[in-house]
Design a protein around this motif. Structure first.
Motif, PDB file in Angstrom:
ATOM      1  N   UNK A   1       0.839  -1.190   0.000  1.00  0.00           N
ATOM      2  CA  UNK A   1       0.000   0.000   0.000  1.00  0.00           C
ATOM      3  C   UNK A   1       0.873   1.239   0.000  1.00  0.00           C
ATOM      4  N   UNK A   2       0.330   2.320  -0.544  1.00  0.00           N
ATOM      5  CA  UNK A   2       1.058   3.580  -0.580  1.00  0.00           C
ATOM      6  C   UNK A   2       1.298   4.093   0.838  1.00  0.00           C
ATOM      7  N   UNK A   3       2.544   4.434   1.138  1.00  0.00           N
ATOM      8  CA  UNK A   3       2.884   4.932   2.465  1.00  0.00           C
ATOM      9  C   UNK A   3       4.192   5.699   2.362  1.00  0.00           C
ATOM     10  N   UNK A   4       4.742   6.081   3.511  1.00  0.00           N
ATOM     11  CA  UNK A   4       6.021   6.785   3.511  1.00  0.00           C
ATOM     12  C   UNK A   4       7.183   5.847   3.239  1.00  0.00           C
ATOM     13  N   UNK A   5       6.910   4.533   3.259  1.00  0.00           N
ATOM     14  CA  UNK A   5       7.962   3.548   2.965  1.00  0.00           C
ATOM     15  C   UNK A   5       8.156   3.480   1.453  1.00  0.00           C
ATOM     16  N   UNK A   6       9.386   3.646   0.954  1.00  0.00           N
ATOM     17  CA  UNK A   6       9.601   3.634  -0.497  1.00  0.00           C
ATOM     18  C   UNK A   6       9.811   2.233  -1.041  1.00  0.00           C
ATOM     19  N   UNK A   7       9.692   2.095  -2.335  1.00  0.00           N
ATOM     20  CA  UNK A   7      10.133   0.873  -2.995  1.00  0.00           C
ATOM     21  C   UNK A   7      11.666   0.881  -3.050  1.00  0.00           C
ATOM     22  N   UNK A   8      12.260  -0.293  -3.091  1.00  0.00           N
ATOM     23  CA  UNK A   8      13.715  -0.421  -3.056  1.00  0.00           C
ATOM     24  C   UNK A   8      14.156  -1.242  -4.263  1.00  0.00           C
ATOM     25  N   UNK A   9      15.152  -0.732  -4.996  1.00  0.00           N
ATOM     26  CA  UNK A   9      15.730  -1.454  -6.123  1.00  0.00           C
ATOM     27  C   UNK A   9      17.245  -1.476  -5.975  1.00  0.00           C
ATOM     28  N   UNK A  10      17.827  -2.673  -6.066  1.00  0.00           N
ATOM     29  CA  UNK A  10      19.269  -2.844  -5.924  1.00  0.00           C
ATOM     30  C   UNK A  10      19.784  -3.689  -7.083  1.00  0.00           C
ATOM     31  N   UNK A  11      20.989  -3.362  -7.564  1.00  0.00           N
ATOM     32  CA  UNK A  11      21.549  -4.154  -8.646  1.00  0.00           C
ATOM     33  C   UNK A  11      23.054  -4.047  -8.721  1.00  0.00           C
ATOM     34  N   UNK A  12      23.691  -5.118  -9.192  1.00  0.00           N
ATOM     35  CA  UNK A  12      25.150  -5.155  -9.335  1.00  0.00           C
ATOM     36  C   UNK A  12      25.491  -5.877 -10.626  1.00  0.00           C
ATOM     37  N   UNK A  13      26.508  -5.376 -11.331  1.00  0.00           N
ATOM     38  CA  UNK A  13      26.942  -6.009 -12.558  1.00  0.00           C
ATOM     39  C   UNK A  13      28.451  -6.144 -12.626  1.00  0.00           C
ATOM     40  N   UNK A  14      28.902  -7.232 -13.234  1.00  0.00           N
ATOM     41  CA  UNK A  14      30.337  -7.454 -13.429  1.00  0.00           C
ATOM     42  C   UNK A  14      30.556  -7.840 -14.883  1.00  0.00           C
ATOM     43  N   UNK A  15      31.539  -7.212 -15.533  1.00  0.00           N
ATOM     44  CA  UNK A  15      31.821  -7.448 -16.945  1.00  0.00           C
ATOM     45  C   UNK A  15      33.281  -7.837 -17.119  1.00  0.00           C
ATOM     46  N   UNK A  16      33.519  -8.899 -17.870  1.00  0.00           N
ATOM     47  CA  UNK A  16      34.893  -9.233 -18.219  1.00  0.00           C
ATOM     48  C   UNK A  16      34.959  -9.412 -19.743  1.00  0.00           C
ATOM     49  N   UNK A  17      35.944  -8.753 -20.314  1.00  0.00           N
ATOM     50  CA  UNK A  17      36.051  -8.664 -21.762  1.00  0.00           C
ATOM     51  C   UNK A  17      37.403  -9.196 -22.215  1.00  0.00           C
ATOM     52  N   UNK A  18      37.378 -10.044 -23.211  1.00  0.00           N
ATOM     53  CA  UNK A  18      38.622 -10.556 -23.781  1.00  0.00           C
ATOM     54  C   UNK A  18      39.127  -9.522 -24.793  1.00  0.00           C
ATOM     55  N   UNK A  19      39.704  -8.455 -24.269  1.00  0.00           N
ATOM     56  CA  UNK A  19      40.242  -7.374 -25.089  1.00  0.00           C
ATOM     57  C   UNK A  19      41.041  -6.466 -24.185  1.00  0.00           C
ATOM     58  N   UNK A  20      41.486  -5.360 -24.743  1.00  0.00           N
ATOM     59  CA  UNK A  20      42.256  -4.399 -23.959  1.00  0.00           C
ATOM     60  C   UNK A  20      41.391  -3.541 -23.055  1.00  0.00           C
ATOM     61  N   UNK A  21      40.063  -3.665 -23.196  1.00  0.00           N
ATOM     62  CA  UNK A  21      39.169  -2.838 -22.379  1.00  0.00           C
ATOM     63  C   UNK A  21      39.298  -3.199 -20.909  1.00  0.00           C
ATOM     64  N   UNK A  22      39.443  -4.454 -20.597  1.00  0.00           N
ATOM     65  CA  UNK A  22      39.576  -4.877 -19.211  1.00  0.00           C
ATOM     66  C   UNK A  22      38.245  -5.132 -18.542  1.00  0.00           C
ATOM     67  N   UNK A  23      38.314  -5.629 -17.297  1.00  0.00           N
ATOM     68  CA  UNK A  23      37.108  -5.918 -16.527  1.00  0.00           C
ATOM     69  C   UNK A  23      36.530  -4.635 -15.945  1.00  0.00           C
ATOM     70  N   UNK A  24      35.233  -4.675 -15.663  1.00  0.00           N
ATOM     71  CA  UNK A  24      34.569  -3.514 -15.062  1.00  0.00           C
ATOM     72  C   UNK A  24      33.426  -3.981 -14.185  1.00  0.00           C
ATOM     73  N   UNK A  25      33.007  -3.091 -13.299  1.00  0.00           N
ATOM     74  CA  UNK A  25      31.892  -3.349 -12.396  1.00  0.00           C
ATOM     75  C   UNK A  25      30.935  -2.168 -12.436  1.00  0.00           C
TER      76      UNK A  25
END
Length: 471
Positions: A367-391
């Motif tokens: 129900x609508x209230x002062x409590x907010x919705x919560x969204x969390x996310x994490x990503x990890x990328x590894x590339x076979x190139x000179x770009x390198x890994x990233x988060x």
């Protein structure tokens, strides 16, 4: 008077007088198991025009004389006349109300006829969205120059841009969907169409209208859905997206903090979705898999089934209920596929490939209230190139129906893909979407980025005032 005449007289009297009619249960020779029992009960109880003989029997097996038939018919007609007179009285009493209802029905019939004569299509619905964006980023000092190299690009100027989307949704069975989207916009390069300050509404088509989506989805049984298209986005083919944070301002915060995985690859593609429970209200497991060639539609000589076409293979395992969801996702990208690196907009170089993994979750109050919705996310990328890994990562809070219904506010923090050599700092966003009507919203938004790679590693901030019309 003989016995037959007396019986007929009594029968006719009973037939003409409903109050004297013998109940069907009082007729000794009529049983509930008889096939005529219900018919007799209806005639007696509703109209009182059937009665038995004075001895309490119906004599259903006895032949009826013409006099008896005439008396029975006369009694029934009298009752029908009484009912008709009562209906006439009621109609006269409610004559004014009936006339109003008749006028409304006639008006509705005329409108329905007009709609049928002028309707766009019996199978297609048209939706539209037009956004005007006033925005700027005063501290943005790009090292880029114009194509002639004579003077530097000035992305810190305040601009007014637009984004227009027209969506045609067609269904032939009620369960399938053919989606065609047309789009136009006049955004140009930095800061709002590349870098970390890319806006969700930033499209650059030089004021021309182009096809932005064209795909068809259909059910294959109760649990499976198939999507195919010449121009489809990989996120379009997910059973659900593991984030409810919807600022419609910065594009990064619409990707669950994992822009490498949910990279919005768009092109020729096919997708498969499976739901454990077809009912949306039931907590369910979902499995999605899709392949999109983001270069296959642009050059027919490239094709869609080789590395040069920029293949993006996205899969997601999810579990969600009506107000929460969790997802684990993986994307493989061949050369030329979209790669959200430290500059947030690049492609995998020739001879290389990339891998991206994401975990994300979301929860909203019932129900609508002062409590907010919560969204969390994490990503990890590894590339076979000179770009390198990233988060990358993000956390977003959103309040719905704030102060008055329809108004939404939110705040988010996160880091676009960063590496040790090209480190994007933390990105912040704050917005309030003001609901003026069912068709008009105004969204002021502010954002700030630390150590922005596309700003020569300097801090930058900006803001927009976005007015959106939906029709």
């Amino acid at each position: 008077m003989n016995a037959g005449s007396a019986a007929l007289a009594l029968t006719c009297t009973a037939l003409a007088s409903p109050a004297w009619a013998t109940p069907v249960d009082g007729l000794g020779d009529v049983r509930p198991t008889d096939w005529t029992y219900q018919a007799l009960a209806n005639l007696i109880e509703r109209y009182g025009c059937v009665a038995g003989y004075p001895d309490g029997t119906f004599k259903g097996q006895r032949a009826m004389t013409r006099f008896e038939a005439a008396a029975l018919l006369n009694a029934c007609l009298d009752r029908v006349t009484e009912v008709t007179d009562e209906l006439k009285r009621l109609m006269a009493e409610f004559e004014r109300e009936l006339a109003i209802l008749k006028g409304r029905v006639d008006g509705l019939e005329a409108k329905v006829g007009e709609l049928e004569a002028n309707q766009f299509s019996t199978t297609t619905k048209l939706r539209g969205e037009a956004s005007f964006i006033l925005g700027g980023s005063p501290d943005f000092k790009s090292p880029l120059r114009n194509s002639d190299g004579t003077r530097p690009v000035r992305p810190n100027e305040t601009t007014v841009n637009y984004d227009l989307r027209l969506v045609l949704d067609t269904s032939f069975t009620g369960k399938d969907l053919l989606r065609t989207r047309l789009r136009s916009g006049n955004f140009s390069r930095l800061p709002f169409r590349e870098g970390i300050f890319i806006l969700d509404r930033a499209s650059g088509s030089d004021d021309s209208v182009r096809v932005d989506r064209l795909f068809y989805g259909f059910p294959a049984g109760e649990h499976v859905r198939i999507t195919v298209g010449g121009l489809v986005r990989n996120t379009d083919m997910l059973s659900f997206f593991p984030s409810v944070y919807r600022s419609e301002v910065l594009d990064f915060f619409s990707l669950a903090g994992a822009s490498g995985t949910y990279n919005k690859a768009t092109g020729a593609g096919v997708g498969f979705s499976w739901r454990q429970h077809p009912k949306p209200s039931t907590a369910t497991f979902t499995v999605d898999a899709s392949v999109v060639a983001n270069n296959g539609f642009a050059d027919a000589s490239v094709g869609v089934l080789n590395r040069q076409s920029g293949l993006n293979a996205l899969s997601q395992l999810g579990y969600h209920g009506s107000n929460w969801g969790l997802a684990l996702s993986y994307r493989y990208g061949s050369q030329n596929s979209r790669l959200a690196d430290a500059n947030f907009n690049a492609t995998v170089p020739a001879g290389a490939y990339s891998n991206s993994l994401a975990v994300a979750g979301t929860w909203s109050p019932m129900d609508t209230s002062w409590i907010p919705s919560i969204s969390l996310g994490y990503g990890y990328n590894w590339t076979i190139s000179s770009v390198g890994d990233s988060q990358s990562w993000m956390a977003g809070l959103q309040w719905n129906d704030l102060i008055w219904p329809g108004t939404t506010a939110g705040i988010a923090v996160g880091q676009p893909p960063f590496t040790g050599s090209a480190d994007n700092g933390v990105l912040y966003e704050l917005f309030v979407r003001i609901h003026l009507s069912d068709h008009i919203t105004i969204t002021p938004g502010l954002f700030y980025g630390r150590d922005v790679a596309t700003n020569s590693g300097n801090d930058a901030w900006g803001g927009v005032l976005q007015t959106t019309f939906r029709f």
